[in-house]
Design a protein around this motif. Structure first.
Motif, mmCIF file in Angstrom:
data_model
loop_
_atom_site.group_PDB
_atom_site.id
_atom_site.type_symbol
_atom_site.label_atom_id
_atom_site.label_comp_id
_atom_site.label_asym_id
_atom_site.label_seq_id
_atom_site.Cartn_x
_atom_site.Cartn_y
_atom_site.Cartn_z
ATOM 1 N N PRO A 70 0.816 -1.230 0.000
ATOM 2 C CA PRO A 70 0.000 0.000 0.000
ATOM 3 C C PRO A 70 0.845 1.272 0.000
ATOM 4 C CG PRO A 70 -0.861 -1.572 1.582
ATOM 5 C CD PRO A 70 0.434 -2.137 1.074
ATOM 6 N N GLU A 71 1.989 1.233 0.677
ATOM 7 C CA GLU A 71 2.853 2.419 0.720
ATOM 8 C C GLU A 71 3.371 2.786 -0.663
ATOM 9 O OE1 GLU A 71 3.313 -0.294 2.677
ATOM 10 O OE2 GLU A 71 2.701 0.495 4.627
ATOM 11 N N VAL A 72 3.726 1.778 -1.456
ATOM 12 C CA VAL A 72 4.226 2.026 -2.811
ATOM 13 C C VAL A 72 3.097 2.566 -3.689
ATOM 14 C CG1 VAL A 72 5.191 0.928 -4.879
ATOM 15 C CG2 VAL A 72 6.069 0.320 -2.624
ATOM 16 N N ILE A 73 1.911 1.996 -3.557
ATOM 17 C CA ILE A 73 0.768 2.474 -4.350
ATOM 18 C C ILE A 73 0.435 3.918 -3.987
ATOM 19 C CG2 ILE A 73 -1.671 2.124 -4.873
ATOM 20 C CD1 ILE A 73 -1.206 -0.873 -4.331
ATOM 21 N N VAL A 74 0.459 4.247 -2.691
ATOM 22 C CA VAL A 74 0.200 5.626 -2.255
ATOM 23 C C VAL A 74 1.258 6.559 -2.839
ATOM 24 C CG1 VAL A 74 0.251 7.177 -0.255
ATOM 25 C CG2 VAL A 74 -1.105 5.083 -0.177
ATOM 26 N N HIS A 75 2.508 6.136 -2.828
ATOM 27 C CA HIS A 75 3.583 6.964 -3.384
ATOM 28 C C HIS A 75 3.335 7.217 -4.877
ATOM 29 C CE1 HIS A 75 7.536 8.741 -3.813
ATOM 30 N NE2 HIS A 75 7.741 7.956 -4.858
ATOM 31 N N ILE A 76 2.941 6.185 -5.607
ATOM 32 C CA ILE A 76 2.652 6.340 -7.036
ATOM 33 C C ILE A 76 1.470 7.286 -7.239
ATOM 34 C CG2 ILE A 76 1.820 5.128 -9.093
ATOM 35 C CD1 ILE A 76 3.417 2.653 -8.016
ATOM 36 N N LEU A 77 0.409 7.080 -6.458
ATOM 37 C CA LEU A 77 -0.789 7.918 -6.600
ATOM 38 C C LEU A 77 -0.532 9.368 -6.185
ATOM 39 C CD1 LEU A 77 -3.568 5.506 -5.269
ATOM 40 C CD2 LEU A 77 -3.047 6.092 -7.648
ATOM 41 N N SER A 78 0.472 9.594 -5.356
ATOM 42 C CA SER A 78 0.737 10.956 -4.875
ATOM 43 C C SER A 78 1.181 11.897 -5.988
ATOM 44 C CB SER A 78 1.776 10.942 -3.754
ATOM 45 O OG SER A 78 3.065 10.640 -4.252
ATOM 46 N N PHE A 79 1.550 11.348 -7.142
ATOM 47 C CA PHE A 79 1.964 12.178 -8.272
ATOM 48 C C PHE A 79 0.789 12.593 -9.155
ATOM 49 C CE2 PHE A 79 5.784 9.853 -7.121
ATOM 50 C CZ PHE A 79 6.699 10.885 -7.035
ATOM 51 N N LEU A 80 -0.405 12.065 -8.864
ATOM 52 C CA LEU A 80 -1.570 12.373 -9.694
ATOM 53 C C LEU A 80 -2.223 13.695 -9.301
ATOM 54 C CD1 LEU A 80 -3.371 8.909 -9.886
ATOM 55 C CD2 LEU A 80 -1.910 9.977 -11.600
ATOM 56 N N HIS A 81 -2.878 14.297 -10.264
ATOM 57 C CA HIS A 81 -3.690 15.488 -10.039
ATOM 58 C C HIS A 81 -4.947 15.070 -9.287
ATOM 59 C CE1 HIS A 81 -6.234 18.953 -11.206
ATOM 60 N NE2 HIS A 81 -5.083 19.595 -11.168
ATOM 61 N N TYR A 82 -5.545 15.986 -8.525
ATOM 62 C CA TYR A 82 -6.709 15.623 -7.720
ATOM 63 C C TYR A 82 -7.880 15.118 -8.565
ATOM 64 C CZ TYR A 82 -9.119 20.057 -8.675
ATOM 65 O OH TYR A 82 -9.745 21.104 -9.274
ATOM 66 N N VAL A 83 -8.008 15.593 -9.788
ATOM 67 C CA VAL A 83 -9.066 15.114 -10.671
ATOM 68 C C VAL A 83 -8.859 13.628 -10.970
ATOM 69 C CG1 VAL A 83 -10.063 15.348 -12.988
ATOM 70 C CG2 VAL A 83 -9.455 17.391 -11.680
ATOM 71 N N ASP A 84 -7.615 13.253 -11.204
ATOM 72 C CA ASP A 84 -7.306 11.852 -11.491
ATOM 73 C C ASP A 84 -7.477 10.980 -10.247
ATOM 74 O OD1 ASP A 84 -6.645 12.499 -14.153
ATOM 75 O OD2 ASP A 84 -4.647 13.135 -13.507
ATOM 76 N N LEU A 85 -7.130 11.519 -9.077
ATOM 77 C CA LEU A 85 -7.341 10.767 -7.842
ATOM 78 C C LEU A 85 -8.833 10.525 -7.602
ATOM 79 C CD1 LEU A 85 -4.718 12.324 -5.410
ATOM 80 C CD2 LEU A 85 -4.822 9.958 -6.191
ATOM 81 N N ASN A 86 -9.650 11.525 -7.878
ATOM 82 C CA ASN A 86 -11.098 11.340 -7.737
ATOM 83 C C ASN A 86 -11.610 10.296 -8.713
ATOM 84 O OD1 ASN A 86 -12.014 12.834 -5.569
ATOM 85 N ND2 ASN A 86 -12.012 14.740 -6.734
ATOM 86 N N ALA A 87 -11.046 10.260 -9.915
ATOM 87 C CA ALA A 87 -11.434 9.235 -10.885
ATOM 88 C C ALA A 87 -11.048 7.848 -10.363
ATOM 89 C CB ALA A 87 -10.772 9.506 -12.229
ATOM 90 N N CYS A 88 -9.874 7.722 -9.772
ATOM 91 C CA CYS A 88 -9.448 6.440 -9.191
ATOM 92 C C CYS A 88 -10.398 6.006 -8.082
ATOM 93 C CB CYS A 88 -8.028 6.555 -8.633
ATOM 94 S SG CYS A 88 -6.745 6.641 -9.875
ATOM 95 N N ARG A 89 -10.850 6.954 -7.293
ATOM 96 C CA ARG A 89 -11.786 6.629 -6.205
ATOM 97 C C ARG A 89 -13.091 6.068 -6.754
ATOM 98 N NH1 ARG A 89 -12.437 11.411 -2.085
ATOM 99 N NH2 ARG A 89 -13.635 9.787 -1.075
ATOM 100 N N ARG A 90 -13.545 6.598 -7.871
ATOM 101 C CA ARG A 90 -14.820 6.160 -8.443
ATOM 102 C C ARG A 90 -14.703 4.831 -9.188
ATOM 103 N NH1 ARG A 90 -14.889 11.664 -9.803
ATOM 104 N NH2 ARG A 90 -14.393 11.131 -11.951
ATOM 105 N N VAL A 91 -13.517 4.539 -9.698
ATOM 106 C CA VAL A 91 -13.327 3.362 -10.541
ATOM 107 C C VAL A 91 -13.164 2.081 -9.730
ATOM 108 C CG1 VAL A 91 -11.658 2.284 -12.110
ATOM 109 C CG2 VAL A 91 -12.395 4.621 -12.494
ATOM 110 N N ASN A 92 -12.491 2.177 -8.585
ATOM 111 C CA ASN A 92 -12.107 0.965 -7.884
ATOM 112 C C ASN A 92 -12.297 1.136 -6.380
ATOM 113 O OD1 ASN A 92 -10.077 -0.807 -6.475
ATOM 114 N ND2 ASN A 92 -9.810 -1.554 -8.571
ATOM 115 N N HIS A 93 -12.970 0.178 -5.763
ATOM 116 C CA HIS A 93 -13.234 0.241 -4.319
ATOM 117 C C HIS A 93 -11.933 0.216 -3.517
ATOM 118 C CE1 HIS A 93 -15.446 -0.213 -0.602
ATOM 119 N NE2 HIS A 93 -14.720 -1.285 -0.314
#
Length: 94
Positions: A9-32
């Motif tokens: 999970p730490e590695v995934i969070v690190h990868i996701l930390s480079f995304l724009h907030y719009v893309d993070l919101n899209a990730c939230r909607r796509v996958n539980h």
């Protein structure tokens, strides 16, 4: 299961930390699983709120991410309610 979730999970969070907030919101909607990871990550929550507020992080701040997030949320809440902690008077030389 996606090979991405084979990572810690730490590695995934690190990868996701480079995304724009719009893309993070899209990730939230796509996958539980992404949604839970983002909801429980102070870093990702802080990055999202920081971008929404139009601020940049101060990497030299001694505060931990959880404290930065709390202060940012308090400041944004104060702006929404127009309630501020301190009043200052400024003397103008006329």
């Amino acid at each position: 299961m996606s090979p991405l979730f084979a990572l810690s999970p730490e590695v995934i969070v690190h990868i996701l930390s480079f995304l724009h907030y719009v893309d993070l919101n899209a990730c939230r909607r796509v996958n539980h699983a992404f949604n839970l990871l983002i909801q429980h990550s102070f870093l990702l929550q802080y990055n999202m709120q920081l971008q929404l507020a139009g601020y940049e992080d101060n990497p030299h701040s001694p505060l931990v991410i959880a404290d930065k997030l709390r202060l940012l949320q308090e400041q944004e809440s104060a702006w929404c309610r127009l309630q501020f902690d301190k009043a200052s008077s400024i003397r103008l030389p006329f």
